[in-house]
Scaffold this motif. Structure first.
Motif, PDB file in Angstrom:
ATOM      1  N   THR A   1      43.149  31.596  32.644  1.00 16.40           N
ATOM      2  CA  THR A   1      41.759  31.463  33.089  1.00 16.40           C
ATOM      3  C   THR A   1      41.645  31.903  34.540  1.00 16.40           C
ATOM      4  OG1 THR A   1      42.023  29.182  33.840  1.00 16.40           O
ATOM      5  CG2 THR A   1      41.376  29.527  31.535  1.00 16.40           C
ATOM      6  N   LEU A   2      40.439  32.261  34.946  1.00 16.57           N
ATOM      7  CA  LEU A   2      40.196  32.627  36.339  1.00 16.57           C
ATOM      8  C   LEU A   2      40.482  31.446  37.265  1.00 16.57           C
ATOM      9  CD1 LEU A   2      36.871  34.683  36.107  1.00 16.57           C
ATOM     10  CD2 LEU A   2      39.123  35.546  36.720  1.00 16.57           C
TER      11      LEU A   2
ATOM     12  N   VAL B   1      38.925  43.065  35.316  1.00 19.04           N
ATOM     13  CA  VAL B   1      39.528  42.845  36.630  1.00 19.04           C
ATOM     14  C   VAL B   1      40.717  43.792  36.773  1.00 19.04           C
ATOM     15  CG1 VAL B   1      40.862  41.241  38.036  1.00 19.04           C
ATOM     16  CG2 VAL B   1      38.797  40.457  36.910  1.00 19.04           C
ATOM     17  N   LEU B   2      40.740  44.552  37.877  1.00 16.83           N
ATOM     18  CA  LEU B   2      41.910  45.354  38.240  1.00 16.83           C
ATOM     19  C   LEU B   2      42.621  44.640  39.379  1.00 16.83           C
ATOM     20  CD1 LEU B   2      43.734  47.872  38.402  1.00 16.83           C
ATOM     21  CD2 LEU B   2      42.034  48.875  39.936  1.00 16.83           C
ATOM     22  N   SER B   3      43.899  44.384  39.213  1.00 16.47           N
ATOM     23  CA  SER B   3      44.621  43.629  40.234  1.00 16.47           C
ATOM     24  C   SER B   3      45.939  44.316  40.565  1.00 16.47           C
ATOM     25  CB  SER B   3      44.891  42.205  39.743  1.00 16.47           C
ATOM     26  OG  SER B   3      45.414  41.409  40.796  1.00 16.47           O
ATOM     27  N   LEU B   4      46.182  44.512  41.878  1.00 16.88           N
ATOM     28  CA  LEU B   4      47.433  45.069  42.384  1.00 16.88           C
ATOM     29  C   LEU B   4      48.248  43.930  42.981  1.00 16.88           C
ATOM     30  CD1 LEU B   4      45.332  47.461  42.369  1.00 16.88           C
ATOM     31  CD2 LEU B   4      46.676  48.460  44.198  1.00 16.88           C
ATOM     32  N   HIS B   5      49.495  43.805  42.537  1.00 14.00           N
ATOM     33  CA  HIS B   5      50.350  42.703  42.976  1.00 14.00           C
ATOM     34  C   HIS B   5      51.506  43.223  43.812  1.00 14.00           C
ATOM     35  CE1 HIS B   5      49.071  40.180  39.202  1.00 14.00           C
ATOM     36  NE2 HIS B   5      48.057  40.520  39.974  1.00 14.00           N
TER      37      HIS B   5
ATOM     38  N   GLU C   1      33.575  35.564  29.252  1.00 19.20           N
ATOM     39  CA  GLU C   1      32.681  34.483  29.657  1.00 19.20           C
ATOM     40  C   GLU C   1      32.018  33.896  28.404  1.00 19.20           C
ATOM     41  OE1 GLU C   1      33.008  33.357  32.386  1.00 19.20           O
ATOM     42  OE2 GLU C   1      32.876  34.738  34.070  1.00 19.20           O
ATOM     43  N   PRO C   2      31.504  32.667  28.460  1.00 19.90           N
ATOM     44  CA  PRO C   2      31.372  31.822  29.665  1.00 19.90           C
ATOM     45  C   PRO C   2      32.600  30.963  29.962  1.00 19.90           C
ATOM     46  CG  PRO C   2      30.293  30.777  27.827  1.00 19.90           C
ATOM     47  CD  PRO C   2      30.824  32.071  27.289  1.00 19.90           C
ATOM     48  N   THR C   3      33.645  31.062  29.137  1.00 24.57           N
ATOM     49  CA  THR C   3      34.799  30.177  29.342  1.00 24.57           C
ATOM     50  C   THR C   3      35.653  30.589  30.529  1.00 24.57           C
ATOM     51  OG1 THR C   3      36.162  31.502  27.853  1.00 24.57           O
ATOM     52  CG2 THR C   3      34.870  29.715  26.860  1.00 24.57           C
ATOM     53  N   GLY C   4      35.532  31.876  30.958  1.00 28.19           N
ATOM     54  CA  GLY C   4      36.372  32.351  32.050  1.00 28.19           C
ATOM     55  C   GLY C   4      37.781  32.678  31.612  1.00 28.19           C
ATOM     56  N   ALA C   5      37.974  32.856  30.300  1.00 27.13           N
ATOM     57  CA  ALA C   5      39.297  33.219  29.802  1.00 27.13           C
ATOM     58  C   ALA C   5      39.691  34.589  30.340  1.00 27.13           C
ATOM     59  CB  ALA C   5      39.300  33.232  28.277  1.00 27.13           C
ATOM     60  N   LEU C   6      40.937  34.711  30.758  1.00 33.22           N
ATOM     61  CA  LEU C   6      41.457  35.944  31.348  1.00 33.22           C
ATOM     62  C   LEU C   6      42.575  36.468  30.446  1.00 33.22           C
ATOM     63  CD1 LEU C   6      41.057  37.631  34.004  1.00 33.22           C
ATOM     64  CD2 LEU C   6      43.067  36.461  34.874  1.00 33.22           C
ATOM     65  N   VAL C   7      42.314  37.609  29.790  1.00 35.12           N
ATOM     66  CA  VAL C   7      43.285  38.200  28.874  1.00 35.12           C
ATOM     67  C   VAL C   7      43.862  39.449  29.527  1.00 35.12           C
ATOM     68  CG1 VAL C   7      43.673  39.158  26.581  1.00 35.12           C
ATOM     69  CG2 VAL C   7      41.971  37.344  26.914  1.00 35.12           C
TER      70      VAL C   7
ATOM     71  N   ALA D   1      42.591  29.208  37.124  1.00 30.85           N
ATOM     72  CA  ALA D   1      44.001  28.891  37.327  1.00 30.85           C
ATOM     73  C   ALA D   1      44.529  29.468  38.627  1.00 30.85           C
ATOM     74  CB  ALA D   1      44.833  29.408  36.148  1.00 30.85           C
ATOM     75  N   PHE D   2      43.852  30.468  39.178  1.00 33.32           N
ATOM     76  CA  PHE D   2      44.315  31.112  40.409  1.00 33.32           C
ATOM     77  C   PHE D   2      43.480  30.700  41.625  1.00 33.32           C
ATOM     78  CE2 PHE D   2      45.578  33.758  36.864  1.00 33.32           C
ATOM     79  CZ  PHE D   2      46.915  33.953  37.131  1.00 33.32           C
ATOM     80  N   GLY D   3      42.697  29.642  41.476  1.00 33.38           N
ATOM     81  CA  GLY D   3      41.937  29.122  42.600  1.00 33.38           C
ATOM     82  C   GLY D   3      40.443  29.228  42.359  1.00 33.38           C
ATOM     83  N   ALA D   4      39.735  28.139  42.646  1.00 33.16           N
ATOM     84  CA  ALA D   4      38.288  28.136  42.429  1.00 33.16           C
ATOM     85  C   ALA D   4      37.599  29.166  43.308  1.00 33.16           C
ATOM     86  CB  ALA D   4      37.727  26.739  42.706  1.00 33.16           C
ATOM     87  N   GLY D   5      38.092  29.338  44.538  1.00 33.86           N
ATOM     88  CA  GLY D   5      37.495  30.330  45.433  1.00 33.86           C
ATOM     89  C   GLY D   5      37.683  31.737  44.911  1.00 33.86           C
ATOM     90  N   ILE D   6      38.832  31.989  44.292  1.00 35.61           N
ATOM     91  CA  ILE D   6      39.097  33.302  43.698  1.00 35.61           C
ATOM     92  C   ILE D   6      38.104  33.562  42.576  1.00 35.61           C
ATOM     93  CG2 ILE D   6      40.766  34.634  42.373  1.00 35.61           C
ATOM     94  CD1 ILE D   6      41.587  34.410  45.257  1.00 35.61           C
ATOM     95  N   ALA D   7      37.917  32.586  41.694  1.00 33.45           N
ATOM     96  CA  ALA D   7      37.005  32.745  40.562  1.00 33.45           C
ATOM     97  C   ALA D   7      35.582  32.989  41.033  1.00 33.45           C
ATOM     98  CB  ALA D   7      37.077  31.516  39.667  1.00 33.45           C
ATOM     99  N   ARG D   8      35.132  32.216  42.029  1.00 33.08           N
ATOM    100  CA  ARG D   8      33.759  32.398  42.533  1.00 33.08           C
ATOM    101  C   ARG D   8      33.560  33.794  43.111  1.00 33.08           C
ATOM    102  NH1 ARG D   8      34.441  27.102  44.393  1.00 33.08           N
ATOM    103  NH2 ARG D   8      34.979  27.885  46.480  1.00 33.08           N
ATOM    104  N   ALA D   9      34.526  34.253  43.886  1.00 33.28           N
ATOM    105  CA  ALA D   9      34.398  35.571  44.514  1.00 33.28           C
ATOM    106  C   ALA D   9      34.341  36.680  43.466  1.00 33.28           C
ATOM    107  CB  ALA D   9      35.563  35.799  45.478  1.00 33.28           C
ATOM    108  N   LEU D  10      35.199  36.585  42.464  1.00 34.01           N
ATOM    109  CA  LEU D  10      35.201  37.621  41.434  1.00 34.01           C
ATOM    110  C   LEU D  10      33.909  37.621  40.637  1.00 34.01           C
ATOM    111  CD1 LEU D  10      38.883  37.368  40.119  1.00 34.01           C
ATOM    112  CD2 LEU D  10      37.887  39.167  41.539  1.00 34.01           C
ATOM    113  N   ARG D  11      33.406  36.448  40.294  1.00 37.50           N
ATOM    114  CA  ARG D  11      32.143  36.380  39.542  1.00 37.50           C
ATOM    115  C   ARG D  11      30.979  36.909  40.376  1.00 37.50           C
ATOM    116  NH1 ARG D  11      34.418  31.312  37.328  1.00 37.50           N
ATOM    117  NH2 ARG D  11      34.651  31.616  35.060  1.00 37.50           N
TER     118      ARG D  11
END
Length: 657
Positions: A376-377, A434-438, A351-357, A379-389
């Protein structure tokens, strides 16, 4: 059974269910063949004997049996013992372990008083063994039915006897009406009730049975295929054996109730023609529910064991001495293999850019890695980014249908993702990891999936923090060790018991000793030559008062030559001492040389002063004579010569200097 005529005995013996008849004093008056076969006894061995004497057992089982029969006599209604153990004697010797469900039912006389008690045992050994072994399948159920096939042959005899024997009808009805198992005789292709006992009424409810077809009497069973089975038995003449059949029966004011039954449908053949069906069975709801409860408990136990196994495996995988990247990789691999997903990744949020590495990922064979990608967060949907933050867990079964991600399907397709479970790790109010299972297919994530992922995320983050802290400590330790080893003076630690716990390489070189000769040994044993010296006074004073001090000490080397040391002692945190020492031999030699030269200078100056004073006395005397003015010319010359001679002597001394 002496009071019962031979026709009744024949019907009684033909029943496939085991029965024992006792009077009010618990004296056995009869038993049918099924009972004798089940218990391995002869009628002449038990008839006329007290039941507990004829069938001896342990005191607790005897107490329960007697109490049950007494309740039947007192309350005038059947009483059931859910589970008792009674071992059956074997022909070849010994006993076979068996378990029984036993029902005692009252048999009334003409005056309505309890005259006899009818005992009906049901062999539940297989069920109990299955419960104890925690889980056999349907195959064992069928095997148990096959073992009971001999009972079904006797059931056919019962149906025929019921249709043809007319003698002692009232006594027969009394006995079978009170039988714990349900029985019914159905006539014709419509299966019209000709006979039904009280156990059937208790199971299916009060209603008009006799003279009416089964479909009309029990319409609630129409969708349970029992009627179709009756039709097949009537048409084929083949008996039907059913075990643990669920039915939904009408039980009066209680409404519909699900029960479970074991049932036998036997065709009734008269003059070579199938005339009806004899139906007999047992309500095994309690046994079924008990077994199902055991199976559920076993399933729960296995689930707990699975959770514990995962927790142990996770603990083994997350060791604080590992590198941070290795911890993340091990946790991702374990979780991915355990939940059988396509990919597990850990990503860092800047943060604050929301870059996702994406720092590290684990992938199922055939699935592409995305490690190292920077995105970036949003890139996967504004709703996704808001929920994660906001620290919310994201459970997405289908990215194409979830409103939070449906507008960004292309971003998900680019990394082969169709469903994901993403958990944020928020620290000090900011999204960090962020931990993500795909999964590459639509997936309904379970509560167990979410729990295991959350536990893995939290424990992995804790392990990463611990590993980072330990890495810092190791760095500090290595730096301290480097400083310790490269110091130009000796250093040693002595604990409160005077054990030398550490000494650096410089110190060992100064005293010309090995590490084993010093470290781990008592100081006074390692350095006995220091006893009674200023060093002992210094060390004991520093240990006792905690006041630092220093001394200079000539340490004797192995060759007998001394090495001068400056020794400084400081109190340590554990109550021991930190001792510094350095070689001052050169300085001491220089100081000794300076003292020698100063002594020689003093001796020279004393001699010089003496030599200078010697000429002064004659000169002074000559001066006094000249001052008196009494000398003649010869005396003046003589005095002048003395002065001249002494002045020349002094001049020679001064020139020598």
């Amino acid at each position: 059974m002496a009071s019962l005529d031979h026709r009744y005995r024949a019907l009684f013996d033909a029943s496939p269910n085991p029965y024992l008849v006792m009077d009010r004093r618990l004296v056995i008056v009869g038993a049918n063949r099924a009972y004798l076969a089940a218990t391995g006894r002869l009628l002449e061995d038990i008839e006329g004997r007290w039941a507990m004497e004829a069938f001896p057992t342990d005191p607790e089982t005897e107490r329960q049996m007697v109490a049950s029969i007494e309740r039947v006599i007192h309350h005038r209604r059947p009483d059931t013992l859910a589970l008792l153990r009674y071992d059956v004697p074997q022909a070849e010797g010994g006993f076979e372990q068996r378990y029984w469900t036993i029902t005692h039912a009252p048999v009334f006389d003409a005056a309505g008083e309890v005259e006899l008690v009818l005992q009906h045992p049901i062999d539940v050994t297989e069920v109990e063994c299955r419960r104890q072994a925690a889980g056999a399948g349907e195959g064992q159920d069928r095997a148990m039915l096959a073992q009971q096939s001999g009972l079904f042959e006797r059931a056919r005899d019962v149906s025929r006897a019921n249709l043809h024997l007319q003698a002692d009808v009232e006594r027969l009805k009394t006995l079978f009406l009170k039988a714990p198992s349900f029985m019914a005789v159905l006539r014709g292709p419509r299966h019209v009730f000709e006979f039904v006992n009280e156990a059937s009424v208790a199971l299916l409810g009060e209603r008009a049975y006799v003279g009416r077809p089964v479909r009309e009497v029990l319409p609630e069973l129409a969708d349970q295929r029992l009627f179709e089975v009756l039709d097949q038995v009537f048409a084929s003449g083949q008996e039907f054996l059913g075990y643990d059949i669920p039915i939904r029966g009408e039980r009066g004011a209680d409404g519909l109730e699900r029960r479970y039954i074991n049932v036998i449908y036997q065709p009734i053949v008269e003059d070579g023609v199938i005339a009806g069906i004899f139906a007999e069975g047992t309500d095994v709801t309690e046994q079924h529910l008990a077994r199902r409860q055991v199976e559920e408990q076993v399933a729960m136990l296995r689930q707990v064991e699975r959770k514990q196994a995962f927790a142990l495996a996770l603990t083994d995988s997350l060791r604080p001495e590992m590198a941070v990247e290795d911890i993340i990789g091990a946790a991702g691999a374990l979780l991915g293999e355990w939940l059988r997903v396509a990919r597990v990744l850990f990503a860092e949020v800047r943060e604050p850019t929301g870059a996702l590495v994406i720092r590290r990922d684990w992938c199922r064979p055939g699935v592409d890695s995305v490690a190292g990608i920077v995105t970036t967060l949003d890139a996967f949907g504004a709703g996704i980014a808001r929920a994660l933050r906001a620290g919310e867990d994201l459970v997405v079964a289908d990215v194409a249908r979830d409103e939070r991600s449906s507008a960004s399907v292309e971003a998900y397709e680019a990394i082969g993702l169709r469903a994901h479970l993403t958990l944020p790790l928020v620290n000090t109010g900011a999204l960090r990891i962020v931990l993500s299972l795909h999964d590459d297919a639509v997936r309904d994530w379970t509560e167990e999936d979410i729990r295991m992922a959350r536990e893995t995320a939290e424990r992995t983050w804790a392990a990463v923090v611990a590993a980072s802290a330990q890495a810092e400590l190791r760095t500090e330790r290595d730096q301290s060790q480097y400083i310790f080893d490269t110091m130009t003076e000796g250093f040693a630690l002595v604990d409160p018991a005077w054990t030398v716990t550490r000494m650096n390489g410089t110190g060992l070189q100064l005293i010309e000793r090995s590490l084993d000769e010093v470290v781990g040994r008592n100081h006074w044993e390692a350095f006995p030559e220091s006893l009674g010296t200023e060093v002992e006074r210094l060390l004991r004073a520093a240990m006792g008062s905690g006041t630092p001090d220093s001394v200079e000490y000539a340490f004797p080397l192995a060759n007998g030559q001394p090495r001068w040391m400056e020794v400084r002692a400081y109190p340590a945190m554990d109550g021991g001492l930190a001792v510094f020492f350095r070689d001052i031999t050169k300085r001491r030699l220089a100081e000794d040389q300076l003292r020698l030269e100063a002594q020689r200078k003093d001796e020279f100056l004393a001699m010089l002063a003496h030599e200078l004073r010697n000429p002064l006395a004659p000169i002074g005397a000559a001066a006094e004579l000249l001052a008196l003015g009494r000398l003649d010319a010869e005396g003046v010359r003589h005095t002048s010569a003395i002065v001249t001679r002494q002045v020349g002597h002094m001049t020679s001394l001064i020139n020598d200097l």
